[in-house]
Design an enzyme around this catalytic site. Structure first.
Site, PDB file in Angstrom:
ATOM      1  CG  ASP A 504      -2.109   0.874   1.132  1.00  3.89           C
ATOM      2  OD1 ASP A 504      -2.276   1.533   0.091  1.00  3.89           O
ATOM      3  OD2 ASP A 504      -2.889   0.920   2.099  1.00  3.89           O
ATOM      4  CD  GLU A 507      -0.270   5.545  -3.729  1.00 10.65           C
ATOM      5  OE1 GLU A 507      -1.079   4.593  -3.826  1.00 10.65           O
ATOM      6  OE2 GLU A 507       0.273   5.863  -2.658  1.00 10.65           O
ATOM      7  CG  ASP A 580      -7.903   4.514   0.504  1.00 13.48           C
ATOM      8  OD1 ASP A 580      -7.811   3.277   0.548  1.00 13.48           O
ATOM      9  OD2 ASP A 580      -7.002   5.275   0.913  1.00 13.48           O
TER      10      ASP A 580
END
Length: 913
Positions: A504, A507, A580
């Site tokens: 997770d 990015e 999300d």
């Protein structure tokens, strides 16, 4: 107040700023200088011409220079055009290295698969056309690539019709900002909010136009929450003029119907139209990108004349840095383009069977007792699941590869208890490493110099879940290898063979960084600026993690790694999800085009958080989400820690039954899903696909993103409004469709207004197909391995049908050596035949199975027959009326061949007498 308390307060402040989507936190085009400059350019502003055109080492090469400086001494750009098998054209444009630019421009490594270069076709000659204004080279049978040199333009031509397929710089918008030395009076810095980007190499952007001919719609360029067919972003009648942005960002509670970029970026666009079919364009560039889809009439004042007989969609591509490294795919069918793209970036990895089943996740399951209770409740309520997930709270203070030994004192035993039921566990491992001198991982990374550096050359220090953090520089092969070794059982203490990984925040997410990410002037391996590789950072981290699991299993065990960030090629390393999302009906609705777009651009193993990550879904929404999510390629329920618990048994007996039934449908269809994953692994064709992929001439399907196909056999229509009583469902084609639940037959080529019940969403089996199922419900997919199969034959108007079944051991890489079973089932003229599709192997590698087919259900067959004959055993079996779904009460009955007990791995025929 202590320093620790101050830091914690600061972190809370930072976290609160990103826990919902705030438009002002992120740049728009007008706040992004390279985008604003590119958009200000007018058609024809590029005056480049191609000179010194030649064939060199099997490629077409040329220099690009401004026509206005052709007599002086300009800095040329170097153009290289390469042709590859299957109609793939590669265009490279870069600065001339012999002129010693200030630095080498970044070219994205390790995305194009190594075997692609072996498919190069060595060009032998140029053909002069248009009185010497153009040169043509062979591309594939029926297609040529044409380079026009004054003004510079490139297009692919269909030689049979003379029509264009795709063109580059037809509107003269190409611009390439050379790297140069800074003048004393220049200020190259850029400021956004409180952050300053030093931009030491100044402007270095690239922009150009690409046109798709005979196109009705364009698709692709994920990731964003918007329609499947890309809407125009600029031109007449476009209200909000903002490009589609490709810049990987940690966006909480993202909104739907927005061109704003989310967690991943794949700069691959497909066009499709009834007149010609499908084509594609892929720009291998990992810098921020902005893409305009231009509305018809945008160029009305340009004076540029393009073929008027062909419908055309024009697009504008803009990137902050990098080079032109672009691939053109001629198609012409949808699956051709996906095969061609997979030849460049690789097809999807084949997941283990357990990963195709249902995943149960929450931020966070509190402790070992919580894990044990949740696991037991699934058994108590007869709901299968395969994977239980642990989020960040399972660690010791957000230090990855560790356990909170108070809450999880015996992690190995916890995993073994799950494994005893055929279940698995996933833990989270993010790229940010807690800056703690007592944390061995940080100490080692710091000593070895393995962190991304800031613009001053020091270890970059940003804030994420652990507080002060640094980030492994996985662009470096050496650092990727080091990271991979951390997944060994010796390094990851407490891990077992049944533990897999979730990446997770990759990015990368930096809570106190510009736009909640890493500064663009941070430095990576080889002096590469972060601006140049930003969109691929998570890709390299995903790659390193997957390699770690392969090493852990000594090369025998297929990895499972879920990643939030993604880039072209991510499909080779695992699954992704849409991030999300929020518990509302609009987010349920937009999950379908999001998943379909990911599949169209290579990422077949994708899904959305069932129920929505943020918020508390009303019960009806949760049930509808399970009913739809059961058909996502990646099927996981997940929720934020501030939400109410929402395990399937918490909503009353009736709703528990509805959710159980949705999950049972997924488990029954696992053989079909696994077969589709193998198809994706060999062809690049996604598991979940737009309807137009199977019906490419049916214009009614081109913009339909409320329904989708699972493989070529199942059509699914979601229910996206509360208390819905009816649904309009378009069933394409000329053949009949059969309701998946009831077997009711519906005519094709018609929009049906159907009554909707709470029991299921509309789903249909296509006439002419055969579905393999497993109808015995177990605790997990692992326990289903030796269960018999059911075949559901849905006959078309010719009383015929076909289908396939792929089987291997569900876990190892043995399938790469031929250890699998692949059968085609053909029903025609009253006879069902099983044909072997597996290639004959020269070695001794095979996959053996004694599993049999216990039921064959015939939909659309004229009743009356009582027996069937099995050959070559010369055995008669009974035909009777049997339920379509054995485990359901009041299931409709259909003609059923009971207990033929033919082995799935063998050749046989069954003839209805």
């Amino acid at each position: 107040m202590s320093n620790q308390t101050l830091r914690f307060a600061f972190l809370l402040l930072l976290c609160s700023s990103v826990f919902s989507w705030k438009k002002e936190e992120f740049r728009n085009c007008n706040q992004t200088p390279f985008c604003k400059r590119a958009r200000s350019r007018t058609p024809g502003s590029s005056d480049l011409i191609a000179t010194h055109v030649a064939i060199t080492d099997g490629d077409l090469t040329a220099n690009l220079i401004p026509k206005s400086q052709s007599e002086s001494n300009p800095k040329p750009l170097i153009l290289t055009l390469s042709v590859f098998q299957d109609g793939i054209l590669r265009l490279k444009i870069d600065e001339d290295p012999s002129l010693n630019p200030p630095k080498k421009r970044f070219q994205v490594p390790d995305v194009v698969v190594s075997q692609f270069s072996d498919t190069k076709l060595w060009l032998q000659r140029l053909t002069s056309e248009d009185d010497g204004l153009s040169y043509a080279v062979y591309l594939s049978d029926g297609y040529s690539a044409v380079l026009r040199h004054d003004p510079f333009e490139l297009f692919i031509r269909d030689d049979n019709s003379g029509d264009r397929v795709i063109s580059f710089n037809s509107h003269g918008l190409f611009d390439f900002e050379h790297l140069r030395e800074k003048n004393e009076d220049e200020n190259w810095e850029e400021t956004f909010r409180s952050h300053t980007d030093k931009r030491p190499y100044g402007p270095q952007s690239i922009s150009f136009d690409v046109s798709f001919y005979d196109a009705d719609f364009v698709y692709g360029i994920p990731e964003r929450a918007t329609s499947l067919a890309l809407k125009p972003t600029r031109g007449p009648n476009v209200e909000e003029s903002e490009p589609y942005r490709l810049f990987n960002l940690d966006v909480f509670e993202y909104i739907h119907e927005s061109p704003f970029g989310l967690y991943g970026s794949i700069p691959f666009m497909l066009s499709h139209g009834k007149a010609r079919g499908t084509s594609g364009f892929f720009w291998l560039n990992a810098a921020e990108m902005q893409i305009d889809v231009l509305a018809p009439g945008w160029d009305a004042e340009s004076g540029i004349s393009l073929p008027s007989s062909q419908n055309r969609i024009d697009t504008m591509w803009m990137s902050e840095a990098g080079v032109v490294d672009a691939f053109f795919f001629v198609g012409p069918r949808p699956k051709d383009v996906l095969r061609q793209y997979a030849a460049v970036t690789g097809p999807s990895a084949l997941p283990q069977m357990f990963a195709v089943a249902y995943h149960q996740c929450r931020w966070n399951y509190r402790d070992e007792e919580d894990v044990e209770n949740v696991d037991a409740k699934f058994d108590e309520y007869d709901i299968p699941y395969d994977i239980l997930w642990l989020d960040i709270e399972h660690t010791n203070g957000k230090r990855y590869f560790t356990w909170d030994r108070v809450l999880f004192p015996n992690p190995e035993e916890m995993q073994r208890k799950l494994a005893a039921k055929g279940r698995h566990m996933v833990t989270i491992v993010d790229p940010h490493i807690k800056r703690d001198d007592n944390f061995h991982l940080h100490k080692e990374a710091s000593e070895k110099g393995y962190y991304v550096k800031d613009s001053s050359g020091n270890d970059f220090d940003g804030w994420c879940w652990p507080g002060s953090s640094s980030y492994a520089d996985t662009l470096s092969p050496e650092i990727r290898s080091w990271w991979a070794d951390k997944f060994s059982y010796q390094s990851y203490v407490g891990s077992t063979p049944s533990l897999y990984i979730w990446n997770d925040m990759n990015e990368p997410s930096v809570f106190n960084g510009p736009e909640v990410t890493m500064p663009r002037d941070a430095l990576h391996y080889g002096g590469v600026e972060h601006r140049e590789l930003h969109n691929a950072y998570g890709y390299y981290f995903h790659m390193a993690t997957a390699e770690g699991l392969v090493r852990r299993g000594e090369g025998k065990d297929r990895p499972f790694v879920l990643s939030r960030a993604l880039f072209a090629g991510s499909q080779r390393y695992g699954a992704v999800w849409t991030g999300d999302n929020t518990a509302d009906w609009d987010q349920l609705r937009v999950s379908v085009p999001m998943v379909l777009t990911l599949g169209l651009t290579g990422m077949s193993f994708a899904g959305a958080d069932v129920g929505g990550f943020f918020g508390n879904p009303e019960t009806e929404l949760l049930v509808r989400w399970y009913q739809l999510g059961a058909f996502y390629p990646f099927f996981r329920a997940h929720a934020h820690h501030d939400t109410k618990r929402r395990e399937p048994w918490l909503f009353g007996e009736r709703n528990t039954g509805l959710i159980r039934d949705a999950i049972h449908v997924r488990y029954a269809l696992l053989p079909y899903f696994y077969t589709l994953f193998r198809e994706a692994n060999t062809t690049g064709v996604p598991v979940a696909r737009p309807i137009w992929m199977e019906f490419p001439s049916d214009e009614a399907t081109f913009s339909n993103d409320e329904a989708f196909m699972v493989g070529n056999s199942i059509l699914v229509q979601g229910i996206y409004t509360e208390r819905a009583k009816h649904a309009s469902v378009y069933l394409p084609g000329k053949q009949s469709w059969y309701d998946l639940r009831t077997g009711t037959v519906y005519k094709g080529g018609v929009t049906h207004k159907l009554e909707v019940t709470e029991e299921s969403i509309p789903a249909f089996q296509r006439g002419g197909t055969i579905l393999p199922r497993k109808d015995r419900f177990r605790r997990s997919s692992t326990q289903m391995t030796n269960d018999p199969f059911t075949l559901v034959i849905a006959l078309n108007s010719s009383q015929a049908a076909e289908g396939e079944l792929y089987i291997d051991d569900g876990s190892s890489f043995g399938f790469l050596e031929g250890a699998f079973i692949h059968r085609r089932f053909i029903f025609a003229n009253g006879k069902l035949t099983s044909v072997d599709l597996a290639p004959t192997s020269g070695g001794n590698v095979s996959h053996r199975s004694d599993v049999v087919i216990e039921r064959i259900i015939l939909l659309g067959h004229t009743p009356g027959s009582k027996n069937a004959l099995i050959e070559p055993s010369n055995q008669k079996v009974d035909i009777e009326l049997g339920p379509l779904w054995v485990q359901r009460e009041r299931s409709p009955v259909f003609m059923t061949i009971r207990k033929p007990n033919v082995r799935v791995a063998e050749d046989w025929t069954i003839k209805i007498l």
